[in-house]
Design a protein around this motif. Structure first.
Motif, short mmCIF file in Angstrom:
data_model
loop_
_atom_site.label_atom_id
_atom_site.label_comp_id
_atom_site.label_asym_id
_atom_site.label_seq_id
_atom_site.Cartn_x
_atom_site.Cartn_y
_atom_site.Cartn_z
N GLU A 171 0.83 -1.20 0.00
CA GLU A 171 0.00 0.00 0.00
C GLU A 171 0.87 1.26 0.00
O GLU A 171 0.54 2.26 -0.61
CB GLU A 171 -0.92 0.00 1.22
N ASP A 172 2.00 1.20 0.69
CA ASP A 172 2.89 2.36 0.74
C ASP A 172 3.34 2.79 -0.66
O ASP A 172 3.32 3.97 -1.00
CB ASP A 172 4.12 2.06 1.60
N ARG A 231 1.91 2.14 -3.45
CA ARG A 231 0.75 2.63 -4.19
C ARG A 231 0.41 4.06 -3.74
O ARG A 231 0.04 4.91 -4.56
CB ARG A 231 -0.45 1.71 -3.97
N ALA A 232 0.52 4.31 -2.45
CA ALA A 232 0.22 5.64 -1.94
C ALA A 232 1.19 6.68 -2.51
O ALA A 232 0.80 7.80 -2.85
CB ALA A 232 0.27 5.65 -0.41
N ALA A 253 0.08 7.47 -5.93
CA ALA A 253 -1.14 8.28 -5.93
C ALA A 253 -0.84 9.74 -5.61
O ALA A 253 -1.31 10.65 -6.29
CB ALA A 253 -2.14 7.71 -4.93
N VAL A 254 -0.04 9.95 -4.56
CA VAL A 254 0.26 11.32 -4.15
C VAL A 254 1.04 12.06 -5.23
O VAL A 254 0.74 13.21 -5.57
CB VAL A 254 1.04 11.32 -2.81
N LEU A 258 2.90 8.53 5.04
CA LEU A 258 2.87 7.07 5.10
C LEU A 258 3.21 6.55 6.48
O LEU A 258 3.22 5.34 6.70
CB LEU A 258 3.89 6.50 4.09
N GLY A 263 -0.87 2.71 -8.01
CA GLY A 263 -1.55 3.70 -7.15
C GLY A 263 -2.28 4.74 -7.98
O GLY A 263 -2.82 5.70 -7.44
N SER A 286 -5.38 9.58 -9.27
CA SER A 286 -4.98 8.71 -8.17
C SER A 286 -6.02 7.61 -8.03
O SER A 286 -7.20 7.83 -8.32
CB SER A 286 -4.86 9.52 -6.89
N LEU A 295 -7.17 5.04 -2.57
CA LEU A 295 -6.09 5.70 -1.83
C LEU A 295 -6.45 7.14 -1.46
O LEU A 295 -5.58 7.93 -1.07
CB LEU A 295 -4.80 5.67 -2.65
N TYR A 308 -4.98 8.99 1.57
CA TYR A 308 -3.62 9.55 1.51
C TYR A 308 -3.64 10.93 0.86
O TYR A 308 -2.93 11.85 1.29
CB TYR A 308 -2.69 8.62 0.74
#
Lengths: 268, 205, 205
Positions: B22-23, B25-26, B29-30, B47, C71, C85, C89, C92
């Protein structure tokens, strides 16, 4: 203004010098010098009292060039006064150091240009937030009055404080100017006692820095603050402080006077 | 490089590899919604992990995009991470972005910029002394382009304005920080050039 | 989803790296730098192919991101394609928006907005020059907020976009017009800033 020497290949007196010398296309002494000197002097004149530092630098260069030119016209001037010849070599070395520095940054600029070209090929994403998150973004004008806006503008127009100190140890060497080194030596030499040039520059790797030390010593020598002895060519150079122990006379002031008077001699 | 790209079967397999945490992926995304390079420290905060782990995640992601020959890259610029188009596709981007290319800097501006970059903070008088010409116009151009800014005042009597490079400069060159400039020592002329210059200046020959 | 991750050959015919065809990579690159959704017709024009093929390429890419649990996602909105995104997520992104950098960002945004308000019309290059940093992201945020809008094009060679403030900006501050902004009084900005504002529109010397 004759000062604006500018063609597609080179620009400005330093570039001209570099170009002429490195390409060896032109006899430096016969073709370009008088024009360059005239341009320098004209420029210094227009600057008036705007910036003494720059004017001094220009005068030193101009004086050097005039000396070089006159020695060319009078081939045996070297047989004359030893002091004059020494002074000539000193200015010549200063000019050499300046040319080296100038060339260094010219090559660095070319490298930066290549970096910029490479970076240009890759564009950043700046699309920003999707609409669904927009309502979350704090409203920049929430609670803001017109007066706050005015304050923000004044803040924006005020020079920013210095950035956090970056590590520029790889460039510090070039940072040291002759004058800084003069000051440094003027405070350390009276304390350390007689030493040698080799010892003074031990541990210095950059050639420019060694040159700067050498020029600084010549500067001190000119002011009668140190004695320099060298038994043989390429031999050990002994350095002895003979000036007063305390604050040294301003060498910058003397340099200006020396440069002006030698420039006048050269013209005469 | 992570193992995942080399064995595509793993993608849909039971346990996605570490990079699909998930990290990671985050981070993706960010960075997708960010408008400027995002500092590792900020990502770490989001995170709830360490900047070092963020660096690892980003390195893993960058390697995976490269291995998959994606049309985008993940790079570290001006102190943070951001997505960029892949350099070899510049031709498409230029056609897409209207008026794409930024105006080139003149040789004089570039040389002045190089001196500012390596000697900052530096005054106009120092710049002029090195370049041997008046630099006022060039410095103004560099300021207008946003590559150079006033960063301080000389504490000495003249209170001269001192200039330094900006983050725009770093972005322009694709550098993470000023420390990543090519070492100036590499540009110091070699013995041959010095000898030539010295000869050119020899008074009696 | 798509054939690619399971049997990569499927998308583009026989070549195993077909999905990594230059066309697919070009789509990724263009969508990465695009600010608004990009219509398939425009992508087709850039790639010198058909919109139908662009739709195929985008579907293939979207499927691959999903299969890889990236992500980010590739979606079709408002008649075009864009990166977003990944929806799961969002937490985040929310933290990113509200988190540590929002204070810093809003100070930067307020300064930028103030310059636009007092000096409009003004280009991004001028804003960047005055603030000493890249302002693309901040300007984008202000645009999204509706406080700043493109008001003109610089007639000069660069055709730079010029920005000004909007009516919702005036409403928010309770002003009738920008003339009602508090006067700057005796404040004399630095010469460099004045020069930037007066001459910033001129191309590089």
């Amino acid at each position: 203004m004759p000062y604006e020497v500018s063609t597609p290949v080179f620009e400005g007196p330093f570039d001209l010098l570099l170009h002429l010398i490195t390409r060896q296309q032109v006899d430096l002494y016969e073709v370009s010098l008088s024009a360059i000197v005239d341009a320098y002097l004209a420029h210094v004149e227009t600057m008036g009292d705007l910036d003494l530092d720059v004017a001094t630098e220009f005068l030193l260069i101009a004086a050097t060039l005039i000396e070089l030119k006159s020695s060319r016209l009078l081939p045996n001037v070297g047989d004359g006064d030893l002091d004059e010849e020494l002074a000539l070599w000193e200015e010549r070395d200063l000019l050499l150091a300046r040319l080296l520095e100038c060339k260094t940054f010219k090559d660095a600029a070319r490298a930066l240009d290549r970096l910029a070209d490479a970076a240009e090929l890759s564009r950043p994403r700046v699309a920003g937030m999707e609409e669904r998150f927009l309502s979350l973004v704090p409203d920049v004008l929430a609670g803001v009055t017109p007066e706050h806006l005015r304050t923000a503008l004044l803040r924006a127009l005020t020079p920013k404080p210095p950035p956090p100190r970056v590590d520029v140890s790889h460039v510090n060497l070039v940072k040291a100017s002759v004058r800084d080194t003069v000051d440094e030596l003027a405070s350390s030499l009276p304390v350390t006692g007689p030493t040698t040039f080799r010892r003074l520059t031990a541990g210095i790797e950059e050639r420019i820095q060694v040159i700067v030390h050498f020029l600084a010593l010549l500067e001190l020598y000119k002011d009668g603050l140190v004695e320099l002895e060298q038994a043989a060519a390429f031999g050990e150079m002994r350095v002895t402080w003979v000036g007063p122990v305390g604050a040294p006379a301003s060498s910058a002031t003397r340099a200006v006077v020396a440069a002006i008077s030698s420039a006048e001699e050269g013209e005469g | 490089m992570d193992g995942w790209t080399e064995s595509p079967g793993a993608i849909d397999g039971d346990e996605p590899v570490a990079a699909r945490s998930e990290d990671a992926r985050a981070v993706e995304a960010v960075l997708m919604v960010a408008v400027e390079p995002v500092e590792p420290a900020l990502l770490a905060e989001l995170l709830e992990t360490t900047p070092a782990r963020v660096e690892d995640l980003c390195a893993g992601l960058a390697a995976s995009y490269e291995a998959e020959e994606r049309g985008f890259v993940l790079v570290r610029v001006a102190g943070g991470y951001r997505f960029q188009s892949a350099p070899d596709l510049a031709a498409y981007i230029e056609r897409f972005v209207l008026g794409g290319q930024s105006a080139r800097l003149s040789a004089a501006a570039l040389e002045t910029l190089a001196i500012v970059a390596y000697k900052q903070p530096v005054s106009r008088a120092q710049l002029a002394a090195i370049r041997g010409v008046n630099v006022d116009g060039v410095v103004r151009t560099l300021q207008q382009r946003g590559y150079v800014a006033e960063v301080a005042r000389d504490p000495g009597p003249g209170q001269a304005v001192l200039y330094g490079t900006t983050t725009s400069f770093l972005e322009k060159l694709g550098l993470d920080s000023v420390d990543d400039l090519p070492p100036l020592g590499g540009f110091v002329p070699d013995a041959g050039v010095v000898a030539t210059l010295e000869q050119g200046l020899r008074p009696n020959e």
